[in-house]
Enzyme design. Structure first.
Site, PDB file in Angstrom:
ATOM      1  N   LYS A   1      -1.029  26.656  -5.232  1.00 47.29           N
ATOM      2  CA  LYS A   1       0.040  26.845  -5.627  1.00 47.29           C
ATOM      3  C   LYS A   1       1.043  26.056  -4.573  1.00 47.29           C
ATOM      4  O   LYS A   1       1.190  25.796  -3.458  1.00 47.29           O
ATOM      5  CB  LYS A   1       1.023  27.730  -6.368  1.00 47.29           C
TER       6      LYS A   1
ATOM      7  N   SER B   1       5.480  29.294 -14.063  1.00 44.15           N
ATOM      8  CA  SER B   1       5.303  28.381 -13.043  1.00 44.15           C
ATOM      9  C   SER B   1       4.299  27.739 -12.580  1.00 44.15           C
ATOM     10  O   SER B   1       3.998  26.488 -12.322  1.00 44.15           O
ATOM     11  CB  SER B   1       7.769  28.616 -12.187  1.00 44.15           C
TER      12      SER B   1
ATOM     13  N   SER C   1       5.506  34.727 -13.836  1.00 41.14           N
ATOM     14  CA  SER C   1       5.139  32.719 -13.288  1.00 41.14           C
ATOM     15  C   SER C   1       3.025  32.676 -12.647  1.00 41.14           C
ATOM     16  O   SER C   1       3.029  32.335 -13.496  1.00 41.14           O
ATOM     17  CB  SER C   1       5.920  32.623 -12.523  1.00 41.14           C
TER      18      SER C   1
END
Length: 482
Positions: free
Chosen positions: A81, A156, A180
């Site tokens: 990420k 997210s 997330s």
């Protein structure tokens, strides 16, 4: 089945047996990503592919394989990420505020993947500074759900989830502050794990809300999730929140035997209008199959769970406001050009460098720490957070695992985020965000699909540092669902 559709453990066997070589594997995946990027409706899981570097790493990995080395991730392409440090690589948290910023060091979680032979193939898209649940707040474009490109992938960590679901990586790292990892895993039909707070180092992960953040893996199946969690877990002397306790071999615990284990069903998670009929039906059917395998079903109550969304909002926003204070355009962040006094400089840097969602959370968190609301709202939220912890502690005196839907709804359509009731969205997220508030381990595993063929996730929750029972129950579910 194509090679890129295999799991980490399966592709490692093929690499080990020299049925495929690492450079060919990496090259084939990069080509698939580049081909998809030519489409008008591209998935856009990655912000950047480390193409030349990944291919070079693959050549070195193949040499090590040829020399007889046998590491659990050797030659396996993985993604990270865009809020995880990877030394000398861009890290923007999908924000203009950090445009062009390069990480000065490598996060322990990323380094542990590398130390076990992984090839970091690229950095994935995300909601700006991890603030959002759809991956639509990214400054660099939206990510689409590989199961249906008209839908969001969740957030997210939507880019990481989409990369794994689209077979653009064999696994990925994400971060989970209020669901997330688990929510996008549910929306994309893969596995996502939030370890116990303190099990995995947070160092090198851009802070959103420090008492809630946790790094974890997204994978194609439970065994891969157990493997990656084992690798990234453990004490780090530079990380004050990690505990120096042994990390079990989670993969070895996956024997499929759950006879005698007790599953807790909290009425607060099922007796609500929030949950869709398809989600409830699929989850209850899965629980029935676990019962058939010898698990005992126990009715429990989590009376303060209904306050979770409001408590999470208060705690998260206050910590966001605190952590985001460093992005002032001077110490960190976007540097506006022009003649400004100090107030104008701060205003311009933040108004241009940060998207609306991030600014709104900073403002709300700042408001909550003011004299008017600090005692009546924020401190009260902390007290309810403690009561929630006590509820879970009491529940785990009688059960081994608590099972719930990961999300009471499936992935929504792209472009509808601002048209939905934000209060309802926060309530829906309480199935996952409550777990961050109390620091427990939890994971999402695929659990069928709704009438529109969008994936449904089932969530397994255990007491602190008891990831073994979580993985055991999840694996039993996975076997039964096949």
């Amino acid at each position: 089945m194509e090679l890129n559709e295999l799991t980490i453990i399966q592709i490692r066997e093929k690499l080990k047996n020299k049925e495929i070589d690492a450079p060919t594997l990496v090259d084939s995946i990069i080509k698939k990503i580049e081909e998809d990027n030519k489409r008008d409706d591209k998935i856009y899981a990655y912000l950047e592919i480390f193409k030349e570097e990944a291919l070079e790493q693959a050549k070195k990995a193949q040499e090590r394989i040829n020399n007889g080395e046998d590491l659990p991730l050797l030659g396996v392409p993985l993604a990270i990420k865009d809020n995880l440090c990877y030394k000398d690589h861009l890290m923007t948290a999908s924000s203009k505020m950090l445009e062009g910023y390069k990480a000065p060091y490598t996060a322990p979680t990323v380094q542990r993947l590398i130390d076990n032979g992984a090839i970091i193939i690229g950095r994935t898209n995300m909601d700006e500074f991890a603030m959002g649940g759809t991956t639509e707040t990214s400054n660099y474009g939206v990510t689409r759900n590989p199961k249906n490109r008209a839908h969001v992938p969740g957030g997210s960590s939507g880019g990481s989830a989409a990369a794994v679901a689209a077979n653009f990586a064999f696994g990925a790292l994400g971060s989970d502050t209020g669901g997330s990892i688990r929510q996008p895993a549910s929306f994309c039909g893969i596995v996502g794990v939030k370890p116990t707070y303190g099990r995995v180092p947070r160092l090198g992960c851009i802070a959103m809300a420090s008492s809630l953040d946790q790094v974890g893996p997204l994978t194609k199946d439970v065994k891969d999730a157990a493997l990656m969690t084992k690798i990234i877990a453990g004490f780090d002397p530079k990380e004050s929140t990690t505990l120096n306790i042994p990390v079990p071999d989670y993969v070895a615990a996956l024997d499929g035997n759950i006879k005698g284990m007790k599953i807790g069903l909290a009425k607060e998670y099922y007796d609500t209008d929030l949950i869709s009929h398809d989600v409830k039906e699929n989850v209850m059917d899965a629980i029935g199959k676990l019962k058939d395998q010898g698990a005992e079903i126990v009715e429990i109550s989590l009376p303060n769970a209904k306050y979770g969304s409001r408590v999470y909002t208060a705690v998260m926003d206050v910590e966001v406001a605190s952590n985001m204070g460093r992005y002032d355009g001077i110490r960190y962040g976007y540097h506006p050009k022009g003649d400004f006094n100090l107030d104008e400089y701060y205003y311009t840097s933040r108004s241009v460098g940060l998207a609306f969602e991030t600014r709104a959370r900073i403002l709300f968190g700042t408001l909550m720490t003011g004299k008017r609301f600090f005692y009546s709202h924020y401190q009260h939220a902390l007290k309810v957070r403690k009561l929630m912890q006590m509820d879970f502690d009491n529940a785990f005196k009688n059960v081994d695992v608590i099972v719930s839907p990961t999300s009471p709804v499936t992935a929504g359509l792209l472009g509808t985020r601002d048209q939905t009731d934000s209060a309802l969205s926060f309530l829906a997220d309480s199935y996952v965000s409550n777990i961050n508030l109390v620091g427990l381990p939890a994971m999402s595993v695929p659990c069928g699909a709704d009438k529109n063929n969008m994936p449904i996730g089932i969530q397994f929750i255990t007491k602190q540092f008891n990831e073994v029972d979580m993985f055991r129950m999840a694996y039993a579910h996975e076997l039964a669902s096949k």
